[in-house]
Design a protein around this motif. Structure first.
Motif, PDB file in Angstrom:
ATOM      1  N   PHE A  89       0.812  -1.218   0.000  1.00  0.00           N
ATOM      2  CA  PHE A  89       0.000   0.000   0.000  1.00  0.00           C
ATOM      3  C   PHE A  89       0.846   1.268   0.000  1.00  0.00           C
ATOM      4  CE2 PHE A  89      -2.542  -3.270   2.136  1.00  0.00           C
ATOM      5  CZ  PHE A  89      -3.699  -3.235   1.361  1.00  0.00           C
ATOM      6  N   GLY A  90       2.162   1.142   0.084  1.00  0.00           N
ATOM      7  CA  GLY A  90       3.027   2.315   0.093  1.00  0.00           C
ATOM      8  C   GLY A  90       3.983   2.284   1.266  1.00  0.00           C
ATOM      9  N   GLU A  91       4.391   3.454   1.713  1.00  0.00           N
ATOM     10  CA  GLU A  91       5.352   3.570   2.810  1.00  0.00           C
ATOM     11  C   GLU A  91       4.754   3.025   4.108  1.00  0.00           C
ATOM     12  OE1 GLU A  91       7.718   7.026   5.367  1.00  0.00           O
ATOM     13  OE2 GLU A  91       6.115   7.533   3.936  1.00  0.00           O
ATOM     14  N   VAL A  92       5.554   2.269   4.838  1.00  0.00           N
ATOM     15  CA  VAL A  92       5.131   1.678   6.111  1.00  0.00           C
ATOM     16  C   VAL A  92       5.986   2.269   7.223  1.00  0.00           C
ATOM     17  CG1 VAL A  92       4.837  -0.433   7.440  1.00  0.00           C
ATOM     18  CG2 VAL A  92       4.408  -0.447   4.974  1.00  0.00           C
ATOM     19  N   ARG A  93       5.332   2.855   8.211  1.00  0.00           N
ATOM     20  CA  ARG A  93       6.008   3.373   9.394  1.00  0.00           C
ATOM     21  C   ARG A  93       5.638   2.507  10.598  1.00  0.00           C
ATOM     22  NH1 ARG A  93       4.692   9.774   9.343  1.00  0.00           N
ATOM     23  NH2 ARG A  93       2.584   8.890   9.360  1.00  0.00           N
ATOM     24  N   VAL A  94       6.624   2.185  11.430  1.00  0.00           N
ATOM     25  CA  VAL A  94       6.442   1.250  12.535  1.00  0.00           C
ATOM     26  C   VAL A  94       6.607   1.995  13.851  1.00  0.00           C
ATOM     27  CG1 VAL A  94       7.266  -0.862  13.614  1.00  0.00           C
ATOM     28  CG2 VAL A  94       7.278  -0.659  11.125  1.00  0.00           C
ATOM     29  N   ALA A  95       5.729   1.707  14.806  1.00  0.00           N
ATOM     30  CA  ALA A  95       5.791   2.304  16.139  1.00  0.00           C
ATOM     31  C   ALA A  95       5.733   1.203  17.182  1.00  0.00           C
ATOM     32  CB  ALA A  95       4.637   3.294  16.344  1.00  0.00           C
TER      33      ALA A  95
END
Length: 388
Positions: free
Chosen positions: A260-266
């Protein structure tokens, strides 16, 4: 700043070519429907389809995912305006392990019942990683986002991954041993500071974690008495069993979400700080919409949804499903019912002779009359039920 909650939901819009556009106000959708410029595409979440193409669509949404073992929080946020246009909780299936075991026993029984016995071939099969029970939960998250991507312009995903390591910065210290020592300082039973040892509240052999929440500090004498049964400790530990499925499939989930695009992880402690800065209580949807807060205040539209992933393959001749349709209702239909003067939304669970039962937000077996229920939406692969 606390978010603002708006009662009416946003209406999802797609153009004549099927391209998803930014959601619009219900009044604007009503005008488009009355003027004949649009038609209803689906009922839940409510979506309209324009009868003309849009050459240059503007804007995008970002998906927020709070991963979990049983419940997964999902939200769609416009980071430029701070609008939360969708929020829901995905209810994961918990019967996959039982069904896989049942299928294995059926295969074994068929193999041993035939006259000409063939050898077992399971050693020649390659092990699928992650395990099927874990993989189907991650694929269920992807199914929901892929379904929402058909009606909403998703440009990326923010996800909170479940972690079992030492990640909480609230306790001073680098390692788990230092964190436990700095937190307790002495034996929690007698107060001694000599010959201190760490004790797991839930043993590792029974699914206990190696985190500070599952450990206490004891002296050698109290530690021996506790294991011998001569002392008791009134504390509850943290088990690893409930996060096993969420932890095992991290890499597989990130690989799916990257489509789906850029993945940011927290991490979990980051989500907690963001949620507390908004003044929101602990919930799956609140954790999801709090991920990577935008610069402006949040504005939450519409109700929260409960999402159930339906089985893709239908069992023909299922002996437990003798009634497929009754009085115009089918299994998993999203209905609006009235009982004792109260309006209830739910999904059809069973169809009986005089009444049917619903899955609601508070009751998993809520009985209502056929004459008091109205069909809202018939799901195809995912059941979206609004919770007002």
């Amino acid at each position: 700043m606390a978010p603002t909650f708006v009662g009416y939901p946003k209406v999802f819009v797609v153009d004549a070519e099927g391209k998803p556009l930014l959601p619009c106000h219900p009044a604007r959708a009503r005008k488009l429907l009355k003027s004949g410029k649009a038609e209803v595409l689906r009922g839940s979440p409510f979506t309209i389809k324009l009868k003309y193409p849009v050459s240059t669509p503007v804007g995008s949404l970002r998906a927020k995912v709070d991963d979990g073992s049983r419940y997964v929080g999902i939200a769609l946020v416009n980071e430029h305006t701070g609008e939360v246009v969708f929020r829901g909780v995905l209810v994961q299936r918990g019967d996959v392990v039982r069904l896989l075991t049942l299928r294995r026993e059926y295969r074994r029984g068929r193999r041993y019942r035939i006259v000409r016995h063939r050898p077992c071939r399971n050693r020649a099969r390659q092990q699928v990683v992650p395990f099927p029970s874990v993989r189907q939960k991650k694929e269920a998250i992807y199914r929901v986002l892929a379904d929402l991507a058909k009606i909403a312009p998703i440009s990326g995903v923010d996800v909170e991954l479940v972690s079992s390591g030492v990640k909480n910065p609230a306790l001073p210290g680098k390692s788990t041993r230092e964190k436990v020592l700095n937190r307790d300082g002495a034996c929690v039973l007698c107060g001694s500071t000599r010959r201190l040892q760490r004790h797991h509240l839930v043993p590792r052999s029974k699914g206990g974690t190696d985190t500070p929440e599952n450990q206490v500090l004891l002296c050698a004498e109290c530690h021996r008495k506790l294991h011998a049964g001569g002392a008791t400790l009134d504390r509850r530990g943290k088990t690893f069993a409930w996060v096993a499925h969420a932890v095992l499939g991290k890499a597989y989930l990130l690989a799916l979400l990257s489509r789906f695009g850029e993945v940011r992880v927290a991490e979990g402690w980051q989500t907690k700080e963001w949620r507390e800065s908004l003044g929101l209580p602990k919930s799956h949807t609140n954790d999801a919409l709090s991920l990577f807060l935008p610069g402006g205040p949040l504005k939450v539209f519409g109700p929260e949804y409960l999402i159930w992933p339906l089985r893709r393959r239908r069992w023909e001749g299922n002996p437990t499903k003798t009634c497929e349709e009754k009085n115009g209702f089918r299994h998993w239909d999203v209905v609006r019912a009235v009982r004792a003067g109260k309006v209830v939304f739910g999904c059809v669970r069973s169809l009986k002779a005089r009444a049917m039962t619903l899955r609601t937000a508070k009751d998993d077996n809520f009985e209502v009359s056929y004459s008091k229920a109205r069909l809202l939406h018939r799901p195809r692969g995912l059941a979206y039920m609004p919770v007002w």
